[in-house]
Design a protein around this motif. Structure first.
Motif, PDB file in Angstrom:
ATOM      1  N   UNK A 172       0.830  -1.199   0.000  1.00  0.00           N
ATOM      2  CA  UNK A 172       0.000   0.000   0.000  1.00  0.00           C
ATOM      3  C   UNK A 172       0.875   1.263   0.000  1.00  0.00           C
ATOM      4  N   UNK A 173       0.296   2.426  -0.375  1.00  0.00           N
ATOM      5  CA  UNK A 173       1.068   3.670  -0.313  1.00  0.00           C
ATOM      6  C   UNK A 173       1.463   3.994   1.120  1.00  0.00           C
ATOM      7  N   UNK A 174       2.411   4.906   1.268  1.00  0.00           N
ATOM      8  CA  UNK A 174       2.901   5.252   2.602  1.00  0.00           C
ATOM      9  C   UNK A 174       1.765   5.678   3.518  1.00  0.00           C
ATOM     10  N   UNK A 175       0.812   6.479   2.998  1.00  0.00           N
ATOM     11  CA  UNK A 175      -0.311   6.918   3.827  1.00  0.00           C
ATOM     12  C   UNK A 175      -1.102   5.729   4.367  1.00  0.00           C
ATOM     13  N   UNK A 176      -1.246   4.679   3.529  1.00  0.00           N
ATOM     14  CA  UNK A 176      -1.955   3.486   3.972  1.00  0.00           C
ATOM     15  C   UNK A 176      -1.189   2.707   5.014  1.00  0.00           C
ATOM     16  N   UNK A 177       0.124   2.663   4.870  1.00  0.00           N
ATOM     17  CA  UNK A 177       0.955   1.993   5.878  1.00  0.00           C
ATOM     18  C   UNK A 177       0.846   2.725   7.220  1.00  0.00           C
ATOM     19  N   UNK A 178       0.936   4.058   7.151  1.00  0.00           N
ATOM     20  CA  UNK A 178       0.813   4.843   8.385  1.00  0.00           C
ATOM     21  C   UNK A 178      -0.539   4.578   9.039  1.00  0.00           C
ATOM     22  N   UNK A 179      -1.599   4.516   8.236  1.00  0.00           N
ATOM     23  CA  UNK A 179      -2.942   4.321   8.776  1.00  0.00           C
ATOM     24  C   UNK A 179      -3.066   2.998   9.519  1.00  0.00           C
ATOM     25  N   UNK A 180      -2.464   1.946   8.993  1.00  0.00           N
ATOM     26  CA  UNK A 180      -2.488   0.655   9.684  1.00  0.00           C
ATOM     27  C   UNK A 180      -1.764   0.761  11.023  1.00  0.00           C
ATOM     28  N   UNK A 181      -0.619   1.444  11.032  1.00  0.00           N
ATOM     29  CA  UNK A 181       0.078   1.666  12.299  1.00  0.00           C
ATOM     30  C   UNK A 181      -0.736   2.502  13.259  1.00  0.00           C
ATOM     31  N   UNK A 182      -1.476   3.488  12.727  1.00  0.00           N
ATOM     32  CA  UNK A 182      -2.340   4.310  13.579  1.00  0.00           C
ATOM     33  C   UNK A 182      -3.380   3.462  14.293  1.00  0.00           C
ATOM     34  N   UNK A 183      -3.940   2.493  13.602  1.00  0.00           N
ATOM     35  CA  UNK A 183      -4.948   1.632  14.228  1.00  0.00           C
ATOM     36  C   UNK A 183      -4.358   0.929  15.444  1.00  0.00           C
ATOM     37  N   UNK A 184      -3.145   0.419  15.303  1.00  0.00           N
ATOM     38  CA  UNK A 184      -2.497  -0.262  16.432  1.00  0.00           C
ATOM     39  C   UNK A 184      -2.299   0.708  17.596  1.00  0.00           C
ATOM     40  N   UNK A 185      -1.736   1.888  17.320  1.00  0.00           N
ATOM     41  CA  UNK A 185      -1.457   2.834  18.397  1.00  0.00           C
ATOM     42  C   UNK A 185      -2.735   3.425  18.978  1.00  0.00           C
ATOM     43  N   UNK A 186      -3.769   3.597  18.154  1.00  0.00           N
ATOM     44  CA  UNK A 186      -5.059   4.044  18.684  1.00  0.00           C
ATOM     45  C   UNK A 186      -5.632   3.016  19.652  1.00  0.00           C
TER      46      UNK A 186
END
Length: 271
Positions: A172-186
């Motif tokens: 996925x694009x970088x924004x999508x990778x960040x979003x997956x990480x955001x879910x974990x940290x959220x």
């Protein structure tokens, strides 16, 4: 982990608040460093609430002995306690092994590299205050360059988050990778889920790669960058706690029961 994520977000919020940027851009922006006006003009402009600035004059005012060379398609900066890379087109600055998000990308105009002022200040360990009366950005040296990634990131959290991002969104694009990480940290920050990265990722029946062995795969470089960006406060998924691929999982529980946040790449995100 909660305190570290909160610290990163506060750092981004407090490092530089540039109120009235559009008006300032129209009237021209001046810069001072440690109370001294910069002798040379500094190229700057405001775009979508972000002020971009040519980094060189500010860098050398704060670090007179700094060096900056063009190599490997990027500006490579060295100073006492600081190693920094700025690559035109990249959506982050790398400083002392940390990755700082630049959503609009590092810019290059007529051979001059421009980056957001608040991000540059964070990397250089400076504080900046906007003076609306004079259209001036007053920059003051703080305690030194940004703390290194080795000291700031928890190595186990970084490794595991990178592996989860790669397994779930490596294509996925970088924004999508960040979003997956955001879910974990959220989830780490939410009282509804465990409060560590490892416990969130390995919570039963949550992330398929955790049970399939796919977390053993070495993450690609951009997945590691995305994990660092997340740990440094970058967020593309808001308050999302779930994500699904609507093509492979149509009618998922999250899509039926949770508020929709955004679609980034192949994933839909829900709060």
């Amino acid at each position: 982990m909660k305190k570290r994520a909160l610290s990163a977000l506060l750092c981004l919020a407090l490092c530089f608040a540039l109120a009235g940027q559009a008006a300032a851009a129209e009237g021209g922006v001046s810069f001072t460093v440690n109370g001294t006006p910069l002798a040379e003009d500094v190229r700057s402009y405001a775009e979508d609430g972000t002020t971009y600035v040519s980094y060189g004059a500010i860098l050398f005012a704060l670090y007179p002995d700094a060096t900056a060379v063009w190599a490997n398609g990027r500006a490579e900066v060295a100073a006492e306690g600081l190693t920094m890379y700025l690559k035109p087109g990249a959506k982050y600055i790398e400083a002392n092994g940390r990755c700082l998000y630049v959503p609009g990308g590092v810019r290059s105009e007529d051979g001059v590299i421009l980056v957001p002022v608040r991000t540059l200040c964070q990397a250089l360990g400076a504080e900046a205050v906007w003076d609306s009366a004079t259209n001036t950005v007053n920059i003051t040296a703080a305690s030194g360059p940004i703390v290194s990634g080795d000291s700031y990131y928890d190595a186990e959290d970084l490794d595991l988050l990178s592996r989860l991002i790669y397994a779930e969104s490596g294509n996925q694009p970088l924004e999508g990778k960040i979003a997956v990480g955001n879910v974990v940290l959220n989830r780490v920050a939410s009282p509804l889920f465990p409060n560590t990265v490892a416990d969130v990722i390995y919570q039963p029946n949550q992330f398929a790669p955790a049970g399939s062995g796919h977390l053993s795969r070495t993450p690609n470089a951009e997945s590691v960058v995305a994990a660092k960006l997340c740990l440094d406060g970058a967020n593309t998924a808001g308050n999302a706690l779930y994500f699904v691929n609507p093509v492979t999982s149509p009618g998922s529980w999250a899509s039926r029961n949770r508020p929709y946040v955004a679609t980034i790449g192949a994933h839909a995100f829900y709060a």
